[in-house]
Every structure is written in structure tokens, then in C-alpha cells.
Design an enzyme around this catalytic site. Structure first.
Site, PDB file in Angstrom:
ATOM      1  N   SER A   1       0.795  -1.230   0.000  1.00  0.00           N
ATOM      2  CA  SER A   1       0.000   0.000   0.000  1.00  0.00           C
ATOM      3  C   SER A   1       0.826   1.277   0.000  1.00  0.00           C
ATOM      4  CB  SER A   1      -0.947   0.005   1.199  1.00  0.00           C
ATOM      5  OG  SER A   1      -0.222  -0.068   2.406  1.00  0.00           O
TER       6      SER A   1
ATOM      7  N   HIS B   1      -5.065  -3.035  -2.949  1.00  0.00           N
ATOM      8  CA  HIS B   1      -4.585  -2.118  -3.992  1.00  0.00           C
ATOM      9  C   HIS B   1      -4.316  -2.828  -5.315  1.00  0.00           C
ATOM     10  CE1 HIS B   1      -4.272   1.178  -1.153  1.00  0.00           C
ATOM     11  NE2 HIS B   1      -3.876   0.262  -0.291  1.00  0.00           N
TER      12      HIS B   1
ATOM     13  N   LYS C   1     -11.614   1.093  -2.702  1.00  0.00           N
ATOM     14  CA  LYS C   1     -10.515   1.689  -3.467  1.00  0.00           C
ATOM     15  C   LYS C   1     -10.910   1.676  -4.953  1.00  0.00           C
ATOM     16  CE  LYS C   1      -7.624   0.235   0.349  1.00  0.00           C
ATOM     17  NZ  LYS C   1      -7.798   1.402   1.221  1.00  0.00           N
TER      18      LYS C   1
END
Ligand SMILES: Cc1ncc(COP(=O)(O)O)c(C=O)c1O
Length: 393
Positions: free
Chosen positions: A176, A204, A235
């Protein structure tokens, strides 16, 4: 009793005091901050889906049809059709038998690790894993062996020491704060050889790497083989919440043992419906645009004499070192219209404070190049980059 004022002062003295900034409007490539428009380079809205009209409409329709909240945990009365549907689509997307939603990635990791490792066992955790995995390890009451970042020899040494007690290897897929990728094939081989499970957190990686954004596990050709894959909805999928993909049996076990799943209200229908629509919008074309933007931004920063070699993804850190100069650089760039939040301990190790740039598919190539020039100039003023940009040499 904790002296709150003294603790706050200590944080200020160490350059570690945090304050909230107020963003006016949705997470687009440009946002209003303090009455000024700035280029947003620190959002995880990688594919531009948080502010996509279809995703917003899906959330609004679900609020009208299903209500604003789920009203109870999944095991009481909060289990609804949108939850079931999204789980089945996520499992298919990731190439797994089953999926299970959690309230957030933080809740998922603090639930899954303690479910899969306990007292008397050992969890193996990469030194740069996200705080939610670290806290999951702490909650598990298992012994935690923290191996040096991506260091397979160190991990193997730990696995040998643990012997039969080894239970789980946990790693970020895309890290991250560093934007590099875990060596998944090698980790899986070690897990198999030492009789451990492998858990990969694709917070991610989902929507950003692998075929059609399927993630780092898919990119390594290991879909269905890595035991447990975690992903977030907050995200690239532009919503809020998280999920785990695993075998049907493992998911059944998590329903019966992961405490943040059992003892927390089910994800709100509008967030679930938004994520389901976002998932439909994760196309190869969007993911390629993100990857092209990220590669262009990394190239432009490198041309400014900045070291970006560590990252191979949309997360591009520029390491400064100490906390105070990091925040000074952050403020300087903000004045020039570029917003990348400074990241300090305990989010990153002591002495490795950085600006963490994140690229979106919705950025224009030209604005990323212009931003890289501004970053290069500011970094040179502070002695953080080569004196003359590489392209000028
Ligand atoms: C690797 C990783 N895992 C988990 C999380 C937590 O996810 P969430 O924001 O959904 O709680 C994050 C968020 O920053 C993350 O970077």
C-alpha cells in the site's frame, strides 16, 4: 490516566501530528481543497468509479429499494439479496468458489487472521504489510514472525523455526505504501512446502493489475490456488466495504468464526449495490488507462531525477526521510496545486516518511506530466532530487 494534551504536544514536537483536510465534492481527478482546485494525487479511487454517474445512481436506487442501512449483522436479519449477489460476482471475478463481504478491509483482516491462526501457532507477516494485517496478527494471539520485506530466505528461516506451528503467511499483493508486488508464486510454494495457508490482501491490486483488473493473484496465474484473497470495495471499486474469496468450506468457517463478520452490522445496501455496478465497469480498457497513466507518471518523475524504481504500479512513493520535511514538501506542492498527502510513522517505518502519489485512470497524461515537473522542481529546491533533470543531461 493518559495525559491527552501532553501526548498531542509530543506528536507535534515529533512532526507526527495529523489533522483532517476537508475535500469539497466527489473524488475526481481534481478536487476543491480550502477553496482552491488541486490535482488529486492521493486518492485510492484508481478507476474513477467513486464519482462515476452509474455507480452513484446504483447507490441511490439501492437506498430507495433496500434502505439506507442493513439494520443488523448478516447472521441476524441483515442478510439481503444485494449482499448475496455481490458475493457471487466477486467470487466469479476472482476465480474462487465463494466470497464473503466484510464491513471494511480493516475489519476483514482483523477477522480473518485470528480465524486462521491462534494461540500456539505462528503467523508470518511481511514487514511492510498494512496495519490491518498487523492488528489481525496481534488479535490472533498467535506468535508473529515478521519477515523482512519480500525476503523469501528470511521467511523460510522463520518457517523452519516454527515447524508444525506455522499456520498462515499473510502479505499485501500490491504494497500500500510502496507500490511494489509480493513474490506470490514463491510465497505459495513456501506455504505448501511448510504446510501453511497463504493469505493475500489485494486492497490495492483489485481493479488495477492482472487481466481485466482481477488482481495480483490472477496476474501470477494463482487464482483458486492462493488459499485466501482479501479485497476492498473502497478503493478501485469506488464504494466502501471489503470481501474475502476462498473455498466454500473456508468461507463457511469464516461465517462461523470471524468476529468482525459475526458481531458487526452488515454492509449498507447502497454501498453494496454501488460496488456491484462498479465491478461491471471494471473493464480491460479502464485498467489499461490506469496502468498507462501510472507508467507515464513514473517515467516523468524519473526524468526529474527522482527515484521511483521501487514501484511498478499506480502507487508511487517519493521517499523524503524525516516527517517534518515530508510535510513541508506536501504543503509546498499543495500551494502549487498538487495534492499528495505526506505519509509518516507509524504508517511507514521510522525515517522513511514520504509523499505517496496515487494515479487514477481519469487523470489526463498532460496533467500528470505537469505535476511531475512541479514535484521535481520542489524536490530539487529541497535537495531531494538530482540537481539537473535526466532529460536535460
Ligand atoms: C493493504 C490494505 N489492506 C486493507 C486496507 C483497509 O481497507 P479499508 O479501507 O476498506 O478498511 C487498506 C487500506 O488502506 C490497505 O491498504
Amino acid at each position: 490516566m493518559t495525559d491527552v494534551a501532553a501526548r498531542l504536544q509530543e506528536l507535534r514536537d515529533r512532526g507526527l501530528y495529523r489533522r483532517l483536510r476537508l475535500v469539497d465534492g466527489p473524488q475526481g481527478p481534481r478536487v476543491e481543497l480550502g477553496g482552491r482546485e488541486v490535482l488529486l494525487l492521493c486518492s485510492n479511487n484508481y478507476l474513477g468509479l467513486a464519482d462515476h454517474p452509474q455507480v452513484r445512481a446504483a447507490a441511490a436506487e439501492a437506498a430507495v429499494r433496500w434502505g439506507a442501512g442493513a439494520g443488523a449483522s448478516r447472521l441476524i436479519s441483515g442478510n439481503m439479496e444485494p449482499h448475496r449477489q455481490l458475493e457471487s460476482r466477486l467470487a466469479e471475478f476472482k476465480g474462487y468458489e465463494a466470497a464473503l463481504l466484510f464491513g471494511s478491509g480493516y475489519l476483514a483482516n482483523t477477522g480473518i487472521v485470528p480465524a486462521l491462526a491462534g494461540a500456539g501457532e505462528v503467523v508470518f507477516s511481511d514487514a511492510l504489510n498494512h496495519a490491518s494485517i498487523v492488528d489481525g496478527c496481534r488479535l490472533s494471539r498467535a506468535e508473529t514472525f515478521v519477515y523482512r520485506h519480500r525476503d523469501l530466505e528470511h521467511l523460510e528461516w522463520g518457517l523452519r523455526q516454527a515447524g508444525e506451528r506455522g499456520a498462515l503467511i499473510a502479505t499485501d499483493g500490491v504494497f500500500s505504501m510502496d507500490g511494489d508486488v509480493a513474490p506470490l508464486a514463491e510465497l505459495l510454494e513456501l506455504a505448501r512446502r511448510h504446510g501453511c495457508r497463504l493469505m493475500v490482501d489485494e486492497a490495492h491490486a483489485t481493479g488495477t493489475v492482472g487481466r481485466g483488473g482481477r488482481g495480483s493473484v490472477a496476474a501470477a496465474g494463482l487464482s483458486g490456488e492462493v488459499d485466501v484473497v482479501v479485497g476492498t470495495l473502497g478503493k478501485a471499486l469506488g464504494s466502501y466495504g471489503a470481501f474475502v474469496c476462498a473455498s466454500a468450506e473456508t468461507v463457511d468457517f469464516l461465517v462461523n468464526s470471524a468476529r468482525p463478520f459475526i458481531f458487526s452490522t452488515a454492509p449498507p445496501p447502497p454501498s453494496v449495490a454501488a460496488a456491484a455496478t462498479a465491478l461491471e465497469l471494471v473493464s480491460a480498457e479502464r485498467v489499461e488507462r490506469l496502468q498507462a497513466n501510472a507508467a507515464g507518471f513514473r517515467r516523468a518523475l524519473a526524468a526529474e531525477g527522482l527515484d521511483v524504481d521501487r514501484s511498478s504500479t499506480q502507487i508511487v512513493p517519493i521517499e523524503v526521510g524525516e516527517a517534518e520535511p515530508t510535510m513541508a514538501l506536501c504543503e509546498q506542492l499543495l500551494e502549487r496545486g498538487v495534492f499528495a498527502q505526506g505519509i509518516r510513522p507509524p504508517t511507514v517505518p521510522e525515517g522513511s516518511s514520504r509523499l505517496r502519489f496515487t494515479v487514477m485512470a481519469t487523470h489526463q497524461a498532460g496533467e500528470l506530466e505537469a505535476a511531475a515537473k512541479l514535484v521535481g522542481a520542489a524536490a530539487r529546491e529541497r535537495g531531494l532530487a538530482a540537481a539537473s533533470p535526466a532529460f536535460a543531461a
